[in-house]
Design a protein around this motif. Structure first.
Motif, short mmCIF file in Angstrom:
data_model
loop_
_atom_site.label_atom_id
_atom_site.label_comp_id
_atom_site.label_asym_id
_atom_site.label_seq_id
_atom_site.Cartn_x
_atom_site.Cartn_y
_atom_site.Cartn_z
N MET A 118 0.84 -1.18 0.00
CA MET A 118 0.00 0.00 0.00
C MET A 118 0.89 1.25 0.00
O MET A 118 1.75 1.37 -0.84
N ASP A 119 0.72 2.16 0.96
CA ASP A 119 1.52 3.38 0.96
C ASP A 119 2.78 3.25 1.80
O ASP A 119 3.50 4.23 1.98
N ASP A 120 3.06 2.05 2.31
CA ASP A 120 4.31 1.81 3.06
C ASP A 120 5.36 1.32 2.07
O ASP A 120 5.43 0.13 1.74
N THR A 121 6.19 2.25 1.60
CA THR A 121 7.16 1.95 0.56
C THR A 121 8.57 2.10 1.12
O THR A 121 8.85 3.02 1.89
N ILE A 122 9.46 1.20 0.71
CA ILE A 122 10.85 1.26 1.16
C ILE A 122 11.77 1.11 -0.05
O ILE A 122 11.45 0.45 -1.02
N LEU A 123 12.93 1.78 0.05
CA LEU A 123 14.00 1.62 -0.92
C LEU A 123 15.12 0.85 -0.25
O LEU A 123 15.52 1.18 0.87
N ILE A 124 15.64 -0.16 -0.93
CA ILE A 124 16.66 -1.04 -0.36
C ILE A 124 17.91 -0.98 -1.22
O ILE A 124 17.84 -1.11 -2.45
N ALA A 125 19.06 -0.79 -0.58
CA ALA A 125 20.33 -0.73 -1.30
C ALA A 125 21.33 -1.64 -0.61
O ALA A 125 21.46 -1.62 0.62
N THR A 126 22.05 -2.43 -1.39
CA THR A 126 23.05 -3.37 -0.87
C THR A 126 24.40 -3.11 -1.54
O THR A 126 24.46 -2.93 -2.76
N GLU A 128 29.11 -2.91 -0.51
CA GLU A 128 30.19 -3.26 0.40
C GLU A 128 30.22 -2.35 1.62
O GLU A 128 30.57 -2.80 2.72
N THR A 129 29.88 -1.08 1.45
CA THR A 129 29.92 -0.10 2.54
C THR A 129 28.63 0.71 2.55
O THR A 129 27.89 0.76 1.56
N PHE A 130 28.40 1.39 3.68
CA PHE A 130 27.21 2.24 3.79
C PHE A 130 27.35 3.50 2.93
O PHE A 130 26.35 4.08 2.52
N THR A 131 28.56 3.92 2.65
CA THR A 131 28.75 5.05 1.74
C THR A 131 28.19 4.72 0.36
O THR A 131 27.51 5.54 -0.28
N GLU A 132 28.45 3.49 -0.09
CA GLU A 132 27.94 3.05 -1.39
C GLU A 132 26.42 2.87 -1.36
O GLU A 132 25.72 3.27 -2.31
N THR A 133 25.89 2.30 -0.28
CA THR A 133 24.44 2.11 -0.22
C THR A 133 23.71 3.45 -0.18
O THR A 133 22.66 3.61 -0.80
N HIS A 134 24.29 4.41 0.53
CA HIS A 134 23.67 5.73 0.59
C HIS A 134 23.70 6.41 -0.77
O HIS A 134 22.76 7.13 -1.14
N HIS A 135 24.76 6.19 -1.52
CA HIS A 135 24.83 6.74 -2.88
C HIS A 135 23.72 6.14 -3.74
O HIS A 135 23.07 6.86 -4.52
N LYS A 136 23.48 4.86 -3.60
CA LYS A 136 22.40 4.21 -4.36
C LYS A 136 21.04 4.76 -3.97
O LYS A 136 20.18 5.03 -4.83
N LEU A 137 20.81 4.94 -2.67
CA LEU A 137 19.54 5.48 -2.21
C LEU A 137 19.31 6.89 -2.72
O LEU A 137 18.22 7.24 -3.19
N ALA A 138 20.35 7.73 -2.62
CA ALA A 138 20.24 9.10 -3.09
C ALA A 138 19.98 9.14 -4.60
O ALA A 138 19.19 9.96 -5.08
N ASN A 139 20.61 8.22 -5.31
CA ASN A 139 20.41 8.16 -6.76
C ASN A 139 18.98 7.78 -7.10
O ASN A 139 18.36 8.36 -8.00
#
Length: 231
Positions: A118-126, A128-139
């Motif tokens: 429904m309206d509960d939406t999540i973005l998931i990024a995997t 090697e590091t959290f710097t990389e996952t955060h870059h994926k989320l921001a993208n």
């Protein structure tokens, strides 16, 4: 709902087994059902190849609607309703799943995934590091055709102050957690967040959820005890 939570846990633990980490951004969509645009919903239904008879039924159901405000002895003139899906109507659940289905098409690179109940939406990024996952989320949030564009096209504003970020890593992994930087502001990682009524914590040890569930049970037990107490 249970499947959605199991999917999230499976993705997180699979990344741990591969020696990676996972970051999850929990989106907060303001007024999801009332702000839905019927014409956009009809477009999405056709895009998903829903049979034309059903599309036409939904189109006719959501057009020409009016409402009145009534209080005390006052009755307002009919007010035209331009937006919204009938929240509370069982059909609205299925319709909104089609309304926000485009969010699931935003991930397009390795290590990216989106999930919606429904309206509960999540973005998931995997990665090697959290710097990389955060870059994926921001993208995923800012790219052309990303969450920002979807929000504008679907009249579905995001409350950025209520976005929650959890960096999931195994408790034996001391990897550093850094903030997620978006054009709208900086989001600091939280140790836990509620998703579909369950509290997920960064190590998936469920201690916070356990305490929450026990506290809720104790409160209900105390209320039952008060009702049953002889006078």
């Amino acid at each position: 709902m249970t499947d959605a939570m199991h999917l999230l846990m499976h993705k997180i633990k699979a990344s741990w087994r591969a020696g990676k980490v996972t970051s999850v951004l929990f989106l907060d969509i303001e007024g999801a059902f009332p702000n839905a645009v019927p014409s956009r919903l009809v477009h999405n239904l056709r895009k998903r190849k829903v049979p034309s008879k059903i599309v036409n039924f939904v189109h006719n159901m959501l057009r020409g609607r009016v409402t009145n405000l009534r209080f005390d002895r006052y009755m307002s003139d009919p007010i035209k309703i331009d937006n919204g899906i009938g929240q509370g109507d069982p059909l609205s659940m299925m319709l909104y799943q089609h309304y926000n289905a485009d969010l699931l098409d935003i991930p397009e690179e390795a290590g990216e995934l989106a999930s919606a109940y429904m309206d509960d939406t999540i973005l998931i990024a995997t990665a090697e590091t959290f710097t990389e996952t955060h870059h994926k989320l921001a993208n995923m949030m800012t790219r052309e055709g990303g969450v920002g564009d979807w929000s504008t096209e679907h009249n579905s504003s995001l409350k950025y102050s209520k976005l929650a970020l959890i960096d999931f890593a195994h408790r034996c992994n001391p990897i550093k957690r850094t903030p997620l930087v978006l054009p709208q502001g900086i989001i600091k990682p939280s140790e836990n967040a509620k998703y579909l009524g369950i509290i997920f914590d960064q190590h998936l040890n469920w201690k916070t959820q356990h305490v929450h569930a026990l506290g809720k049970g104790f409160r209900w037990a105390a209320q039952v005890k008060r009702i049953a107490r002889p006078t």
